[in-house]
Motif scaffolding. Sequence first.
Motif, PDB file in Angstrom:
ATOM      1  N   PRO A  70       0.921  -1.128   0.193  1.00 32.00           N
ATOM      2  CA  PRO A  70      -0.271   0.006  -0.421  1.00 32.00           C
ATOM      3  C   PRO A  70       1.079   1.603   0.156  1.00 32.00           C
ATOM      4  N   LEU A  71       2.071   1.735   0.702  1.00 32.61           N
ATOM      5  CA  LEU A  71       2.838   2.302   0.325  1.00 32.61           C
ATOM      6  C   LEU A  71       3.645   3.242  -1.031  1.00 32.61           C
ATOM      7  N   ALA A  72       3.495   1.953  -1.524  1.00 32.12           N
ATOM      8  CA  ALA A  72       4.805   1.331  -3.141  1.00 32.12           C
ATOM      9  C   ALA A  72       3.375   2.710  -3.680  1.00 32.12           C
ATOM     10  N   GLN A  73       4.738   3.483  -4.467  1.00 34.36           N
ATOM     11  CA  GLN A  73       4.273   5.065  -5.195  1.00 34.36           C
ATOM     12  C   GLN A  73       4.214   3.981  -6.732  1.00 34.36           C
ATOM     13  N   VAL A  74       3.052   4.052  -8.032  1.00 31.56           N
ATOM     14  CA  VAL A  74       2.881   3.942  -8.732  1.00 31.56           C
ATOM     15  C   VAL A  74       2.888   4.555 -10.295  1.00 31.56           C
ATOM     16  N   PHE A  75       3.949   4.506 -10.944  1.00 25.83           N
ATOM     17  CA  PHE A  75       3.992   4.768 -12.266  1.00 25.83           C
ATOM     18  C   PHE A  75       3.118   3.859 -13.036  1.00 25.83           C
ATOM     19  N   LEU A  76       2.162   4.204 -13.810  1.00 22.63           N
ATOM     20  CA  LEU A  76       1.505   3.481 -14.908  1.00 22.63           C
ATOM     21  C   LEU A  76       1.855   4.448 -16.088  1.00 22.63           C
ATOM     22  N   ALA A  77       2.610   3.682 -17.440  1.00 21.77           N
ATOM     23  CA  ALA A  77       2.175   4.219 -18.946  1.00 21.77           C
ATOM     24  C   ALA A  77       1.047   3.649 -19.765  1.00 21.77           C
ATOM     25  N   ASP A  78       1.159   4.531 -20.548  1.00 25.61           N
ATOM     26  CA  ASP A  78       0.147   4.690 -21.802  1.00 25.61           C
ATOM     27  C   ASP A  78       1.492   3.424 -22.522  1.00 25.61           C
ATOM     28  N   VAL A  79       1.181   2.883 -23.424  1.00 30.04           N
ATOM     29  CA  VAL A  79       1.368   2.574 -24.243  1.00 30.04           C
ATOM     30  C   VAL A  79       2.094   2.118 -25.447  1.00 30.04           C
ATOM     31  N   VAL A  80       3.446   2.195 -25.544  1.00 33.29           N
ATOM     32  CA  VAL A  80       4.136   2.486 -27.190  1.00 33.29           C
ATOM     33  C   VAL A  80       3.080   2.342 -28.691  1.00 33.29           C
ATOM     34  N   GLY A  81       2.720   2.719 -28.871  1.00 33.44           N
ATOM     35  CA  GLY A  81       2.103   2.549 -30.336  1.00 33.44           C
ATOM     36  C   GLY A  81       3.104   1.472 -31.246  1.00 33.44           C
ATOM     37  N   THR A  82       1.947   1.311 -31.968  1.00 30.91           N
ATOM     38  CA  THR A  82       3.602  -0.071 -33.236  1.00 30.91           C
ATOM     39  C   THR A  82       3.333   0.386 -34.637  1.00 30.91           C
ATOM     40  N   GLY A  83       3.458  -0.394 -35.532  1.00 28.44           N
ATOM     41  CA  GLY A  83       3.468  -0.019 -36.618  1.00 28.44           C
ATOM     42  C   GLY A  83       3.250  -1.353 -37.342  1.00 28.44           C
ATOM     43  N   ASN A  84       1.684  -1.655 -36.951  1.00 28.18           N
ATOM     44  CA  ASN A  84       0.672  -3.372 -36.674  1.00 28.18           C
ATOM     45  C   ASN A  84      -0.434  -2.654 -36.765  1.00 28.18           C
ATOM     46  N   THR A  85      -1.174  -3.826 -36.786  1.00 24.81           N
ATOM     47  CA  THR A  85      -3.065  -3.615 -36.703  1.00 24.81           C
ATOM     48  C   THR A  85      -3.307  -3.651 -34.843  1.00 24.81           C
ATOM     49  N   TRP A  86      -2.313  -4.128 -34.410  1.00 21.31           N
ATOM     50  CA  TRP A  86      -2.811  -4.025 -32.545  1.00 21.31           C
ATOM     51  C   TRP A  86      -2.878  -2.478 -32.315  1.00 21.31           C
ATOM     52  N   ASN A  87      -2.437  -1.301 -33.093  1.00 23.99           N
ATOM     53  CA  ASN A  87      -2.010   0.013 -32.606  1.00 23.99           C
ATOM     54  C   ASN A  87      -3.502   0.756 -32.521  1.00 23.99           C
ATOM     55  N   ASP A  88      -4.544   0.431 -32.689  1.00 21.29           N
ATOM     56  CA  ASP A  88      -6.447   0.465 -32.933  1.00 21.29           C
ATOM     57  C   ASP A  88      -6.638   0.156 -31.474  1.00 21.29           C
ATOM     58  N   CYS A  89      -6.138  -0.860 -30.927  1.00 21.50           N
ATOM     59  CA  CYS A  89      -6.411  -1.510 -29.665  1.00 21.50           C
ATOM     60  C   CYS A  89      -5.520  -0.645 -28.467  1.00 21.50           C
ATOM     61  N   ILE A  90      -4.273  -0.757 -28.711  1.00 21.73           N
ATOM     62  CA  ILE A  90      -3.103   0.487 -27.699  1.00 21.73           C
ATOM     63  C   ILE A  90      -4.247   1.602 -27.870  1.00 21.73           C
ATOM     64  N   VAL A  91      -4.700   2.324 -28.866  1.00 23.82           N
ATOM     65  CA  VAL A  91      -5.034   4.037 -28.538  1.00 23.82           C
ATOM     66  C   VAL A  91      -6.516   3.793 -27.861  1.00 23.82           C
ATOM     67  N   ALA A  92      -7.291   2.571 -27.773  1.00 25.00           N
ATOM     68  CA  ALA A  92      -8.577   2.790 -27.234  1.00 25.00           C
ATOM     69  C   ALA A  92      -7.772   2.089 -26.419  1.00 25.00           C
ATOM     70  N   PHE A  93      -6.818   1.354 -25.726  1.00 22.25           N
ATOM     71  CA  PHE A  93      -6.325   1.185 -24.114  1.00 22.25           C
ATOM     72  C   PHE A  93      -5.498   2.270 -23.743  1.00 22.25           C
ATOM     73  N   ASN A  94      -5.184   3.513 -24.040  1.00 19.15           N
ATOM     74  CA  ASN A  94      -4.083   4.353 -23.604  1.00 19.15           C
ATOM     75  C   ASN A  94      -5.166   5.318 -23.043  1.00 19.15           C
ATOM     76  N   ALA A  95      -6.471   5.160 -24.065  1.00 22.16           N
ATOM     77  CA  ALA A  95      -7.163   6.395 -23.851  1.00 22.16           C
ATOM     78  C   ALA A  95      -8.325   6.216 -22.088  1.00 22.16           C
ATOM     79  N   ALA A  96      -8.554   4.483 -22.174  1.00 24.12           N
ATOM     80  CA  ALA A  96      -8.780   4.889 -20.434  1.00 24.12           C
ATOM     81  C   ALA A  96      -7.878   4.862 -19.559  1.00 24.12           C
ATOM     82  N   LEU A  97      -6.931   4.760 -19.693  1.00 19.09           N
ATOM     83  CA  LEU A  97      -5.343   4.280 -18.629  1.00 19.09           C
ATOM     84  C   LEU A  97      -5.646   5.709 -17.709  1.00 19.09           C
TER      85      LEU A  97
END
Length: 164
Positions: A70-97
């Motif tokens: 409980p005392l840990a400090q957490v730094f949550l990053a959004d995901v780096v992009g990709t040059g493939n078909t997963w990038n739409d998924c990454i963009v949508a997930f990043n928007a939720a973070l």
Amino acid sequence: PVQWHKHEGHPGWTIDMIDNILNTSLKTSPTPPDLITIHLGTNDCNANASLDVMKTRMISLLDHIHAAVPLAQVFLADVVGTGNTWNDCIVAFNAALPAIVAASAAKGQKIWFTPMYNETRICGGSGSDLGLCGGHQIHPTAAGYPRMASAFARTILQHFKAPQ
């Protein structure tokens, strides 16, 4: 410094896989971590996980981290992009973070969002940024990892409070 050498990385793992080994990982150190960086989601997108599943997995992981350290400090990053078909998924997930970070903070977790996608332009980039990611456009090269480290460092320098 030597004390910074205690870290854990799991290429190819999904959010739930990390969640499943959390307590085992925490037991490998005699002292609990005071700083945790998280960059997860690429492999969930690769496995065709839905946005709702990914959000549920991340919330579960963050809840388990908060319960275990409980005392840990957490730094949550959004995901780096990709040059493939997963990038739409990454963009949508990043928007939720940011909302996930805000909800975790409202529960009392010491957590901050680290902008990685727009800050680094590592994978899926063009021009001079093209050499920052391997030919598969998923993993940074030795030249790309310092950009990720810099993104984390900026947020950590702004928010980390040394344990008392």
